[in-house]
Structure formats: structure tokens, C-alpha cells
Design an enzyme around this catalytic site. Structure first.
Site, mmCIF file in Angstrom:
data_model
loop_
_atom_site.group_PDB
_atom_site.id
_atom_site.type_symbol
_atom_site.label_atom_id
_atom_site.label_comp_id
_atom_site.label_asym_id
_atom_site.label_seq_id
_atom_site.Cartn_x
_atom_site.Cartn_y
_atom_site.Cartn_z
ATOM 1 N N GLY A 1 0.843 -1.193 0.000
ATOM 2 C CA GLY A 1 0.000 0.000 0.000
ATOM 3 C C GLY A 1 0.874 1.237 0.000
ATOM 4 O O GLY A 1 1.674 1.441 0.914
ATOM 5 N N ILE A 2 0.750 2.068 -1.042
ATOM 6 C CA ILE A 2 1.570 3.268 -1.205
ATOM 7 C C ILE A 2 0.700 4.499 -0.982
ATOM 8 O O ILE A 2 -0.237 4.751 -1.746
ATOM 9 C CB ILE A 2 2.206 3.327 -2.610
ATOM 10 N N SER A 3 1.017 5.278 0.043
ATOM 11 C CA SER A 3 0.196 6.447 0.371
ATOM 12 C C SER A 3 0.737 7.739 -0.223
ATOM 13 O O SER A 3 0.026 8.736 -0.302
ATOM 14 C CB SER A 3 0.122 6.601 1.892
ATOM 15 N N GLY B 1 3.539 8.908 1.237
ATOM 16 C CA GLY B 1 4.377 9.339 2.345
ATOM 17 C C GLY B 1 5.648 8.529 2.449
ATOM 18 O O GLY B 1 5.889 7.595 1.674
ATOM 19 N N ASP C 1 6.773 6.480 4.960
ATOM 20 C CA ASP C 1 6.741 5.150 5.570
ATOM 21 C C ASP C 1 6.434 4.053 4.562
ATOM 22 O O ASP C 1 7.114 3.025 4.509
ATOM 23 C CB ASP C 1 5.720 5.115 6.712
ATOM 24 N N ILE D 1 -4.420 3.581 -2.987
ATOM 25 C CA ILE D 1 -5.879 3.546 -2.861
ATOM 26 C C ILE D 1 -6.413 4.966 -2.753
ATOM 27 O O ILE D 1 -6.016 5.728 -1.868
ATOM 28 C CB ILE D 1 -6.307 2.726 -1.632
ATOM 29 N N CYS E 1 -11.039 2.306 8.700
ATOM 30 C CA CYS E 1 -10.416 2.422 7.377
ATOM 31 C C CYS E 1 -9.376 1.327 7.158
ATOM 32 O O CYS E 1 -9.295 0.745 6.072
ATOM 33 C CB CYS E 1 -9.785 3.799 7.231
ATOM 34 N N CYS F 1 -8.114 12.510 7.404
ATOM 35 C CA CYS F 1 -7.882 12.922 6.017
ATOM 36 C C CYS F 1 -9.064 13.646 5.382
ATOM 37 O O CYS F 1 -8.882 14.463 4.479
ATOM 38 C CB CYS F 1 -7.478 11.715 5.165
#
Length: 357
Positions: free
Chosen positions: A10-12, A14, A16, A36, A98, A194
Site C-alpha cells: 500500500g503506497i500512500s 508518504g 513510511d 488507494i 479504514c 484525512c
């Protein structure tokens, strides 16, 4: 063989998640990224789409990234939950919901479509397979530990999950980001929800719920004896432990001690009136152990920044449990999560539905 194992991360956007992906590439996994989308138009294409998102400026860490629009699901399962909890005089924790219903659900669905074997995120927590179960642990960096937010995850999710940052501290992650050429290496973290601009949930509720003024009206603000000391503007705008913005002067600090939506009344009291020794939680999810049948000793957290506190856990019928603390806790809040630990291991958790002084 790691070279034959595909991990969907999962790539946000950010630091991390980017470092988590680079670490897995470094370890020899075949890595794919998934970004996502949750705040796009729900009508836009919900199918997997190639993305131009880049996690590293170094060629060896360039990975294919896809986007998945889950905005419709997010609006229903997270934003809808957030609004309804406040309307029910409970204080929600949307990040927990979430993680379960959007992030892990989306990752596992996309993993099936992309033939990925495992999924990964940049959460500060770790897992280990012991005694026939996948167990969840706090992150090594106790200031960043995010295990509290993961209590809803079940074996079906955890068995397919890698959490690369579990043994690292935040400064180490930033140092790795620089060495990996991650553009987001110096990006500041956001502590806001968010979808709530400026973290002002009161204004958000007023703007997001068109008929809020019809559904919620002002009412009485009362002290511990039941004496009316002022008026509130609507119970969803208050939470347990709140001191500011009460609009009542009593000559000493007062706090919201309970919210009564049935009689549209906000109860206040001294700071000591916030202390409780016991809570009841519902919807219990047991991770590290089978659903217990007998009381046992553990520690528990009642909010994210809370330190694990010694307690006795008593299982109840209907997937509930009572948590009795050995010393009083302040401002236990309905709607928040009670997460149970044994040392660093997450045993399980549930949603707080009742407190007892």
C-alpha cells in the site's frame, strides 16, 4: 524463495510506505505498489489503473504502481460511520475502520487481481507466526507504534501481511528513505483525519450533514448535581473530557463527563469525575488467542496515545468483554477502542460501549 514471491504494498505517497516498499525490493521480493484513492469522485473508474507515482529516484527501486478508487466504499463505510457515531453520542475512530474495510480489504482484493502472494503496509507494528496463529505486536518505536489501529484485523488478513517497519524507529526510516532516494524522505506527517479539513470535526459535521440542525438541537448543560449551568449547541459537538468551549462559568474548571442523547443533555463535573475503573466493550476481535472463556490478567489501552494499563479482562456473552483496571482511567469514551495486550502482543480489542466508575 523471495524472488518468486510477489508483495503488493500500500503506497500512500508518504515516507513510511515508500520505505517499506524499498526494503522489500532490497530483500529480493518482487514488489508492486497500490495507491488507494478514497477522496476522488465515487463515479470515477473503480478498476485498477496504472499510476505514474514514483517511490524512489533510484532506478533499482522503481516499481509498478496501480491506483484503486475506493471512494464510494470509503464514503459509506468510513465517513458514514464517522457521522453516525457522533449522532449517537459516541466518539469514532475512523482510522481503525479504514484499516480494516478500506486498506486491507482493498489490498487483498487487488492482490488477487495482480496475482500477488502477500500484502504490506508502512505501519509501525509487526507480526509473527507462533502456535498456529499469526500474532500482532507493537512496533519497536513506542512513540510511533500503530498496533492500536490494527485490532480489527483477523487471521485471514494477518497471514498475508508483512509489516517491514515493525523493528525500526522513525529516524531510522527517514535515514533509509534518504539512502533509497525516496522523494518523500523529508515530508512532514499529518495528524489530521484525512477528510476533515483543519481537523475541525464540528465544522465538518455542520457542512457534511445537510439536515444536522433538524436532527440535533441545543440543550441543557448540567453539573454533577443535575443543576442547569448553561446550554450546549448540540451533543455531537462534544466529547468526554472536553473542557474548552463549554460556555459555562462555575469558578473552577469543568469537563464533559457524560453525554445523554435521549434527554439531549451534557453532564459536566470536576476532573476527578472523569475517572472510571471499568468498561464494557463489544464486537471483540481476538487475534493472539482463541476467544477466552475465563477472566485473565492483561494490559489495555483506551486511546492511541494511552499507555497500556494493568487490568482484568472478563469475557461476556454476545462477543463482549468487561475490562476492569487496577487503577482508575480518565475519560474513557464510548465509541473509542479498548485494545488488550500481553506485554507487546495484541491479544484483541473491541469498541467501548459502557463505563462504570
Amino acid at each position: 524463495m523471495k524472488q518468486e514471491t510477489t508483495v503488493l504494498v500500500g503506497i500512500s505517497g508518504g515516507v513510511d510506505s515508500a520505505v517499506a516498499a524499498c526494503m522489500l525490493v532490497d530483500e529480493g521480493y518482487r514488489v508492486i505498489g497500490l495507491n488507494i484513492k478514497v477522496l476522488d469522485s465515487p463515479e470515477s473508474n473503480p478498476a485498477l489503473q496504472p499510476s505514474s507515482l514514483v517511490i524512489s529516484n533510484r532506478e533499482e527501486f522503481r516499481i509498478p504502481v496501480y491506483t484503486l478508487n475506493l471512494s464510494k466504499r470509503f464514503r459509506e463505510d468510513v465517513i458514514g460511520y464517522f457521522q453516525e457515531e457522533y449522532l449517537a453520542a459516541r466518539t469514532p475512530n475512523p482510522c481503525i475502520v479504514c484499516n480494516k474495510k478500506i486498506k486491507w480489504a482493498g489490498l487483498l482484493e487487488a492482490a488477487d487481481m495482480l496475482n500477488a502472494d502477500l500484502v504490506a503496509t508502512g505501519h509501525y507494528a509487526s507480526t509473527a507466526f507462533l502456535g498456529g496463529r499469526c500474532r500482532l505486536y507493537q512496533g519497536a518505536d513506542k512513540k510511533k507504534d500503530q498496533s492500536y489501529f490494527l485490532w480489527m484485523l483477523q487471521q485471514k488478513e494477518l497471514l498475508k501481511t508483512i509489516l517491514p517497519l515493525g523493528t525500526l524507529a522513525k529516524p531510522e526510516v527517514r535515514e533509509l528513505a534518504r539512502s533509497y532516494g525516496v522523494p518523500a524522505a523529508e515530508k512532514k506527517e499529518s495528524q489530521e483525519i484525512c477528510f476533515v479539513p483543519g481537523d475541525d470535526y464540528c465544522r465538518y459535521l455542520e457542512q457534511a450533514i445537510p439536515d444536522l440542525a433538524e436532527r440535533v438541537r441545543g440543550g441543557e448543560l448540567v453539573d454533577a448535581s443535575g443543576r442547569v449551568i448553561g446550554h450546549h449547541r448540540g451533543y455531537p459537538f462534544y466529547t468526554i473530557g472536553q473542557r474548552r468551549g463549554l460556555g459555562a462559568s462555575t469558578g473552577e474548571p469543568i469537563y464533559v463527563t457524560s453525554i445523554d442523547p435521549v434527554h439531549n443533555r451534557i453532564h459536566t463535573g470536576k476532573k476527578t469525575d472523569l475517572l472510571s475503573r471499568e468498561l464494557t466493550a463489544s464486537g471483540m476481535n481476538w487475534i493472539g488467542i482463541e476467544p477466552p472463556k475465563k477472566p485473565f490478567e492483561a494490559t489495555a489501552r483506551i486511546r492511541y496515545r494511552d499507555a497500556p494499563t494493568p487490568c482484568r479482562v472478563t469475557p461476556l456473552e454476545d462477543n463482549r468483554a468487561t475490562i476492569s483496571f487496577h487503577s482508575p482511567k480518565s475519560a474513557i469514551t464510548r465509541g473509542q477502542a479498548a485494545v488488550i495486550y500481553r506485554d507487546d502482543e495484541v491479544l484483541g480489542g473491541g469498541s467501548i460501549v459502557e463505563t462504570t466508575q
